[in-house]
Design a protein around this motif. Sequence first.
Motif, mmCIF file in Angstrom:
data_model
loop_
_atom_site.group_PDB
_atom_site.id
_atom_site.type_symbol
_atom_site.label_atom_id
_atom_site.label_comp_id
_atom_site.label_asym_id
_atom_site.label_seq_id
_atom_site.Cartn_x
_atom_site.Cartn_y
_atom_site.Cartn_z
ATOM 1 N N ARG A 290 0.831 -1.210 0.000
ATOM 2 C CA ARG A 290 0.000 0.000 0.000
ATOM 3 C C ARG A 290 0.866 1.260 0.000
ATOM 4 N NH1 ARG A 290 -1.455 3.002 4.159
ATOM 5 N NH2 ARG A 290 -0.748 1.410 5.627
ATOM 6 N N LYS B 95 -0.201 4.482 -7.486
ATOM 7 C CA LYS B 95 -1.469 3.781 -7.293
ATOM 8 C C LYS B 95 -2.642 4.749 -7.284
ATOM 9 C CE LYS B 95 0.804 0.157 -4.604
ATOM 10 N NZ LYS B 95 0.687 -0.956 -5.545
ATOM 11 N N LYS B 96 -2.450 5.917 -6.681
ATOM 12 C CA LYS B 96 -3.521 6.913 -6.674
ATOM 13 C C LYS B 96 -3.804 7.408 -8.086
ATOM 14 C CE LYS B 96 -5.189 11.155 -4.566
ATOM 15 N NZ LYS B 96 -5.760 11.620 -5.843
ATOM 16 N N ILE C 65 -3.371 5.710 -10.832
ATOM 17 C CA ILE C 65 -4.086 4.616 -11.494
ATOM 18 C C ILE C 65 -5.560 4.639 -11.105
ATOM 19 C CG2 ILE C 65 -4.340 2.099 -11.509
ATOM 20 C CD1 ILE C 65 -1.235 1.990 -11.310
ATOM 21 N N ALA C 66 -5.830 4.810 -9.809
ATOM 22 C CA ALA C 66 -7.223 4.832 -9.342
ATOM 23 C C ALA C 66 -7.991 5.999 -9.953
ATOM 24 C CB ALA C 66 -7.262 4.906 -7.817
ATOM 25 N N SER D 233 -3.768 -1.824 -5.263
ATOM 26 C CA SER D 233 -4.241 -0.893 -6.303
ATOM 27 C C SER D 233 -5.757 -0.948 -6.427
ATOM 28 C CB SER D 233 -3.598 -1.226 -7.650
ATOM 29 O OG SER D 233 -2.197 -1.012 -7.621
ATOM 30 N N GLU E 105 -7.332 0.872 -3.591
ATOM 31 C CA GLU E 105 -7.272 2.323 -3.813
ATOM 32 C C GLU E 105 -8.409 2.766 -4.730
ATOM 33 O OE1 GLU E 105 -6.179 6.220 -3.515
ATOM 34 O OE2 GLU E 105 -5.338 4.542 -2.369
ATOM 35 N N SER F 20 -5.822 -6.779 -10.340
ATOM 36 C CA SER F 20 -4.404 -6.554 -10.543
ATOM 37 C C SER F 20 -3.680 -7.890 -10.591
ATOM 38 C CB SER F 20 -3.839 -5.669 -9.425
ATOM 39 O OG SER F 20 -2.501 -5.287 -9.710
ATOM 40 N N VAL G 256 -5.440 -3.165 -13.547
ATOM 41 C CA VAL G 256 -4.695 -2.051 -12.957
ATOM 42 C C VAL G 256 -3.352 -2.594 -12.473
ATOM 43 C CG1 VAL G 256 -6.709 -0.670 -12.350
ATOM 44 C CG2 VAL G 256 -5.902 -2.367 -10.731
ATOM 45 N N ASP H 213 0.739 -1.200 -11.476
ATOM 46 C CA ASP H 213 1.691 -0.089 -11.404
ATOM 47 C C ASP H 213 3.025 -0.493 -12.022
ATOM 48 O OD1 ASP H 213 3.853 -0.630 -9.229
ATOM 49 O OD2 ASP H 213 1.997 -1.215 -8.226
ATOM 50 N N THR I 262 -2.097 1.940 -16.004
ATOM 51 C CA THR I 262 -0.846 1.961 -15.261
ATOM 52 C C THR I 262 -0.449 3.407 -14.993
ATOM 53 O OG1 THR I 262 1.444 1.147 -15.225
ATOM 54 C CG2 THR I 262 0.537 1.820 -17.373
ATOM 55 N N ASP I 263 0.711 3.612 -14.395
ATOM 56 C CA ASP I 263 1.114 4.968 -14.012
ATOM 57 C C ASP I 263 2.240 5.507 -14.886
ATOM 58 O OD1 ASP I 263 2.487 2.831 -12.520
ATOM 59 O OD2 ASP I 263 3.725 4.463 -11.763
#
Length: 249
Positions: A69, A76-77, A79-80, A100, A103, A169, A203, A205, A228-229
């Motif tokens: 986390r 992750k944020k 991605i959300a 993820s 989130e 994920s 999702v 990362d 993804t980010d």
Amino acid sequence: MNKRHHDIVQWVNLQGRQTLQAVADQFSVSVQTIRSDIRLLTEKGLILRSHGEVIPFPHRENISFDQRRIRHAAGKKHIADLCVSKIADYQSIFLGSGSSVAEVASQLAPFKGLQVMTTNLHAARNLCEHPDCELTISGGRVRMRDQDVIGGDAMRFFQRYRADIGIFSVAATNKQGSLFDFTDEEVMAREALVEHCHYRILVIDSTKFDTESRCLWGKMSDYDCVITDQQPAPALLSTLTYQGVEILY
């Protein structure tokens, strides 16, 4: 294994992929010393080295939810934020396991009339205060480390329902876009989730790219949307785009 070696393994497992310089800076030693440390740890199968970087050994048991986390929390944020753009009011949603996905659950408050089904107790906890959500969680054996329901119970849970959207994920993906996880139990639940939803969102990362783990199941190209980010490698991005997968980053 001396204390520095132990601390290096723990730090890399927590932080994820790092350059040799970053590890040297963290432990206040030279890059030459770290290179020697990493060589020994690699020989013992505790971590991996790839192109001047150090990554957690992907075949080992997954780190705890709390560690995941806080690792790469900003990514992750992001991605959300992108994932909720694919969600609308009054939809039915499957939520798989993972930090993820949890989130994403934490950002569903604005939506009305949701029906959410999940094996992810962290996601369920995030939704307990939702003002307009019907929440169904799986019964069965709980994996205490990650606080999710695993194995046959999770598989049968997803088989009982149908959903508009499935969000999940994985542990890792390689350069070809193959997907990996740590155990057969995780793969079983994900297979049922994917087969019983209309629109599939992966999702993942960027710390999980270019790695592999024990259990192989599926490819990115099997899914409708990958979020993804960071931009995937050009070759993979081109292949997925050609195959009709929507890529958001």
